[in-house]
Design a protein around this motif. Sequence first.
Motif, PDB file in Angstrom:
ATOM      1  N   LYS A 100       1.676   3.035   2.454  1.00 37.90           N
ATOM      2  CA  LYS A 100       1.334   3.945   3.556  1.00 37.90           C
ATOM      3  C   LYS A 100       2.443   4.035   4.599  1.00 37.90           C
ATOM      4  O   LYS A 100       2.498   5.001   5.352  1.00 37.90           O
ATOM      5  CB  LYS A 100       0.021   3.514   4.209  1.00 37.90           C
ATOM      6  CG  LYS A 100      -1.175   3.692   3.297  1.00 37.90           C
ATOM      7  CD  LYS A 100      -2.459   3.207   3.956  1.00 37.90           C
ATOM      8  CE  LYS A 100      -3.624   3.326   2.980  1.00 37.90           C
ATOM      9  NZ  LYS A 100      -4.851   2.743   3.530  1.00 37.90           N
TER      10      LYS A 100
ATOM     11  N   CYS B 296       0.806  -1.228   0.000  1.00 36.35           N
ATOM     12  CA  CYS B 296       0.000   0.000   0.000  1.00 36.35           C
ATOM     13  C   CYS B 296       0.837   1.275   0.000  1.00 36.35           C
ATOM     14  O   CYS B 296       0.355   2.338  -0.378  1.00 36.35           O
ATOM     15  CB  CYS B 296      -0.949  -0.002   1.194  1.00 36.35           C
ATOM     16  SG  CYS B 296      -0.146   0.105   2.809  1.00 36.35           S
TER      17      CYS B 296
ATOM     18  N   LYS C 176       3.740   6.900   7.476  1.00 37.23           N
ATOM     19  CA  LYS C 176       3.621   6.515   8.882  1.00 37.23           C
ATOM     20  C   LYS C 176       4.976   6.175   9.504  1.00 37.23           C
ATOM     21  O   LYS C 176       5.121   6.208  10.716  1.00 37.23           O
ATOM     22  CB  LYS C 176       2.664   5.340   9.025  1.00 37.23           C
ATOM     23  CG  LYS C 176       2.301   5.031  10.453  1.00 37.23           C
ATOM     24  CD  LYS C 176       1.228   3.993  10.558  1.00 37.23           C
ATOM     25  CE  LYS C 176       0.944   3.737  12.035  1.00 37.23           C
ATOM     26  NZ  LYS C 176       0.066   2.634  12.267  1.00 37.23           N
TER      27      LYS C 176
END
Length: 184
Positions: free
Chosen positions: A52, A50, A56
């Motif tokens: 992400k 993903c 993060k």
Amino acid sequence: MKVLGISGSMRKNGNTAQLIKVVLAQCKDAGIKTEFVSLAGKKILPCLGCGKCKEKKWCVIEADDWGGIAEKMLDCEVLVIGSPTYYYDVCGQLKNFIDRTYSLYHDRKLSGRKGIAVAVNASKGAERTVKTIEGFLNSHELSFLGEITGTGFEEGDVMRDEKALAHAKKVGDKVVRLLMPHHD
């Protein structure tokens, strides 16, 4: 100082675990703190791809055991990581674990540590397994301290592989000299 051993085998005390523990024993006998983690029985989900984790700075999957083990890697100085050979490569459990470390790659969170690759095969293929693990270590900028390969199929077989045991002890001694340079 800490040396972390991670066995990717689904056999908790299988040949891979036993070979890694030979290295850890050399270190422990010299007074170096060690820890062993088996991925057997652990839930390690595959990377979602993903991306992400770039934002993060950590893997967004939190419903498994990966994070706790990753934290241990961040705390170690030397990582001894191994896998049984499945179809000439690392087993799926370790591959999932390695793929998830992409979340640590962006900020080079593992950089500066040292790494050792361990592979056990029944008859052949350990060389490629080691290369996969070495690729993981090199990608994360760990200094590669060497590889250990052994032969065994049934649990405990590798403990009869005298060449593998001798080499594992030699690599363990190398870690001791590195972490305790004045150790006799």
